[in-house]
Scaffold this motif. Structure first.
Motif, PDB file in Angstrom:
ATOM      1  N   ARG A  87     -12.895  98.862  59.490  1.00  0.00           N
ATOM      2  CA  ARG A  87     -13.686 100.012  59.931  1.00  0.00           C
ATOM      3  C   ARG A  87     -13.982  99.953  61.423  1.00  0.00           C
ATOM      4  O   ARG A  87     -14.036 100.992  62.097  1.00  0.00           O
ATOM      5  N   ARG A  88     -14.142  98.745  61.961  1.00  0.00           N
ATOM      6  CA  ARG A  88     -14.486  98.606  63.385  1.00  0.00           C
ATOM      7  C   ARG A  88     -13.269  98.706  64.296  1.00  0.00           C
ATOM      8  O   ARG A  88     -13.433  98.868  65.510  1.00  0.00           O
ATOM      9  N   GLN A  89     -12.070  98.552  63.747  1.00  0.00           N
ATOM     10  CA  GLN A  89     -10.854  98.590  64.557  1.00  0.00           C
ATOM     11  C   GLN A  89     -10.167  99.944  64.391  1.00  0.00           C
ATOM     12  O   GLN A  89      -9.470 100.177  63.405  1.00  0.00           O
ATOM     13  N   PRO A  90     -10.331 100.858  65.349  1.00  0.00           N
ATOM     14  CA  PRO A  90      -9.807 102.216  65.155  1.00  0.00           C
ATOM     15  C   PRO A  90      -8.294 102.268  64.979  1.00  0.00           C
ATOM     16  O   PRO A  90      -7.791 103.126  64.254  1.00  0.00           O
ATOM     17  N   VAL A  91      -7.565 101.353  65.626  1.00  0.00           N
ATOM     18  CA  VAL A  91      -6.108 101.383  65.500  1.00  0.00           C
ATOM     19  C   VAL A  91      -5.688 100.972  64.095  1.00  0.00           C
ATOM     20  O   VAL A  91      -4.847 101.622  63.461  1.00  0.00           O
ATOM     21  N   VAL A  92      -6.278  99.891  63.570  1.00  0.00           N
ATOM     22  CA  VAL A  92      -5.949  99.445  62.217  1.00  0.00           C
ATOM     23  C   VAL A  92      -6.381 100.496  61.192  1.00  0.00           C
ATOM     24  O   VAL A  92      -5.621 100.863  60.292  1.00  0.00           O
ATOM     25  N   LEU A  93      -7.608 100.999  61.339  1.00  0.00           N
ATOM     26  CA  LEU A  93      -8.075 102.044  60.440  1.00  0.00           C
ATOM     27  C   LEU A  93      -7.179 103.279  60.543  1.00  0.00           C
ATOM     28  O   LEU A  93      -6.840 103.907  59.533  1.00  0.00           O
ATOM     29  N   GLY A  94      -6.768 103.605  61.758  1.00  0.00           N
ATOM     30  CA  GLY A  94      -5.944 104.786  61.980  1.00  0.00           C
ATOM     31  C   GLY A  94      -4.604 104.714  61.281  1.00  0.00           C
ATOM     32  O   GLY A  94      -4.174 105.679  60.642  1.00  0.00           O
ATOM     33  N   ILE A  95      -3.924 103.571  61.359  1.00  0.00           N
ATOM     34  CA  ILE A  95      -2.610 103.486  60.713  1.00  0.00           C
ATOM     35  C   ILE A  95      -2.737 103.513  59.198  1.00  0.00           C
ATOM     36  O   ILE A  95      -1.864 104.044  58.502  1.00  0.00           O
ATOM     37  N   PHE A  96      -3.848 102.955  58.665  1.00  0.00           N
ATOM     38  CA  PHE A  96      -4.072 103.046  57.226  1.00  0.00           C
ATOM     39  C   PHE A  96      -4.264 104.504  56.800  1.00  0.00           C
ATOM     40  O   PHE A  96      -3.716 104.947  55.784  1.00  0.00           O
ATOM     41  N   LEU A  97      -5.043 105.247  57.578  1.00  0.00           N
ATOM     42  CA  LEU A  97      -5.309 106.643  57.238  1.00  0.00           C
ATOM     43  C   LEU A  97      -4.060 107.500  57.378  1.00  0.00           C
ATOM     44  O   LEU A  97      -3.815 108.400  56.564  1.00  0.00           O
ATOM     45  N   VAL A  98      -3.263 107.248  58.403  1.00  0.00           N
ATOM     46  CA  VAL A  98      -2.027 108.009  58.594  1.00  0.00           C
ATOM     47  C   VAL A  98      -1.081 107.802  57.410  1.00  0.00           C
ATOM     48  O   VAL A  98      -0.502 108.760  56.877  1.00  0.00           O
ATOM     49  N   ASP A  99      -0.933 106.555  56.968  1.00  0.00           N
ATOM     50  CA  ASP A  99      -0.042 106.297  55.844  1.00  0.00           C
ATOM     51  C   ASP A  99      -0.612 106.861  54.550  1.00  0.00           C
ATOM     52  O   ASP A  99       0.137 107.390  53.717  1.00  0.00           O
ATOM     53  N   THR A 100      -1.929 106.766  54.357  1.00  0.00           N
ATOM     54  CA  THR A 100      -2.542 107.339  53.159  1.00  0.00           C
ATOM     55  C   THR A 100      -2.323 108.839  53.108  1.00  0.00           C
ATOM     56  O   THR A 100      -1.987 109.413  52.061  1.00  0.00           O
ATOM     57  N   ASN A 101      -2.503 109.501  54.244  1.00  0.00           N
ATOM     58  CA  ASN A 101      -2.259 110.938  54.330  1.00  0.00           C
ATOM     59  C   ASN A 101      -0.811 111.271  53.954  1.00  0.00           C
ATOM     60  O   ASN A 101      -0.552 112.183  53.163  1.00  0.00           O
TER      61      ASN A 101
END
Length: 437
Positions: free
Chosen positions: A247-261
């Motif tokens: 949650r604190r790392q926007p890049v890691v969180l971002g790639i998880f969200l992009v793939d989930t989408n």
């Protein structure tokens, strides 16, 4: 580890990006060809590569054999469908637990335990198949246990690369691992039918048992992989800390969200049987549809050398995920089977690029003391999102049409990638060269 840190410092001083490869000779062909450097320079990685490749192919054969045997025993598609339901809970829970264990204990020992457990499951499958009346309940139980054991060991496997290859070879190493997994996904099911017909179910499971000799040997020969000095003890609190880090790392969180989408809105595999009926050709066409994305990923992995030179890896993930959606839009409008298969192959190639870049970002952006937990969270996300995507595709198709479900999903995937890129600008700004310096 001290040598690895000195290597990283030298790379940073020279301006080379962490996780990306230095320039390669050989012109255009040299830049696009699969980078074999990790195989040449890291004996532990080389042994692990070949050991896991053998085991993966045999495992894909067993993946075909279990539902085939269940159908032969019950003649019920419902019973076969319920078999896959047994894997859902261990896929959601065990990677999280395994990640906490991977950060707290020696990862080599955990891998040995999980591989032995996985081998024993194959032994039990062979014993059950040899009975005069094989037990149906045993197939459900062993599928559940096998998935749980595999999921428990996966974070240890996915988080060990930075310990056995240099940082600048992470992209190449991830691509090589994808090479054998994609090859197994294409060749394993195809070989499975032939092997089952040739040696029977008991013999098929025993071949899988024998394959564990290679994987166990490759893990046994790994160097010791103890927990980092600052690692937390395995506990519920340490698991929560892994989620907090994401949650604190926007890049890691971002790639998880992009793939989930991409997976929720753009996962049409549940529709393949109906699409196969539309194109004609029966089960052969359905088999081609399932194999096409993996074939595209396999071809992309062979020509993946250029991926190691991508600096803006976050942007690369966004573009690759959007390309997945665009290919599915083309697939939805396909009126000829060859074009449909070509679009699925393109989608698979885009997903391969996204997966390699995502794995590299996770490994380079996460401290070693947290890599097990974060890779466990990543694996859970990768396993769960396609399941939700298939449900979404099936429900929408039943309410509208096959084409609308596929095309709207592809468009939603592209739109979601754009919105996430705007919402998380750090994802687009992520530069591995700047990270290194």
């Amino acid at each position: 580890m001290a040598d690895e840190r000195r290597d990283d410092e030298l790379l940073a001083a020279e301006g080379e990006p962490v996780g990306a490869a230095p320039p390669r000779a050989g012109g255009v062909l040299g830049r696009v060809a699969l980078d074999l450097t990790p195989l040449r320079e890291s004996p532990p990685f080389r042994r692990l590569f070949f050991g896991q490749a053998i085991s993966f192919v045999a495992g894909e054969v067993t993946w075909v054999a279990v539902p085939y045997q269940l159908y032969q025993l019950t003649h019920s598609t419902l019973d076969v469908g319920l078999l896959y339901l047994t894997t859902l809970v261990p896929l959601l829970v065990m990677p999280i637990v395994g990640g906490a264990l991977a950060d707290a204990f020696d990862r080599r020992r955990l891998l040995l335990v999980s591989e032995v457990g996985f081998a024993l499951v194959s032994v039990a499958l062979a014993v059950n198949a040899s009975l005069g009346q094989p037990r149906v309940w045993a197939l459900y139980l062993l599928d559940f246990v096998g998935t749980a054991v595999f999921s428990l060991g996966t974070p240890s496997m996915r988080s060990l690369l930075p310990r056995i290859v240099k940082q600048e070879q992470l992209v190449a190493a991830n691509a090589l691992e994808s090479l054998y997994s994609n090859f197994a996904a294409v060749a394993g099911p195809a070989a499975g039918g032939l092997i089952i017909a040739g040696v029977g179910l008991t013999g098929t499971y025993l071949i899988d048992v024998a394959s564990f000799t290679a994987s166990l040997a490759s893990i046994w020969l790994l160097p010791s992989l103890p927990a980092a000095p600052e690692a937390d003890r395995a506990s519920f609190r340490s698991i929560v800390e892994g989620f907090r880090f994401v949650r604190r790392q926007p890049v890691v969180l971002g790639i998880f969200l992009v793939d989930t989408n991409a997976m929720i809105f753009g996962m049409p595999m549940a529709l393949f049987p109906a699409i196969g009926a539309h194109f004609g050709g029966g089960s052969k066409t359905v088999g081609f549809l399932f194999a096409a994305p993996y074939a595209g990923a396999l071809i992309a992995s062979i020509f993946s050398g250029w991926v190691g030179h991508v600096r803006r890896q976050g942007l690369g993930v966004v573009i690759a995920a959007a390309a997945w959606g665009a290919a599915l839009v083309g697939f939805g409008y396909a009126t000829a089977l060859w074009f449909a298969l070509a679009m699925l192959a393109l989608a698979g190639a885009a997903d391969f690029i996204s997966a390699v870049l995502r794995s590299t970002i996770v490994l380079t952006a996460t401290p070693d003391a947290l890599r097990g937990r974060v890779t466990g969270i990543e694996f859970t996300q990768v396993a769960a999102a396609p399941t939700l995507g298939n449900v979404e595709a099936g429900v929408l198709a039943s309410l509208t049409s096959l084409r609308f479900s596929i095309v709207s999903g592809g468009i939603a995937c592209i739109a979601g990638c754009g919105l996430l890129a705007l919402a998380i600008p750090a994802l687009l700004r992520y530069d591995v060269k700047a990270t290194a310096t």
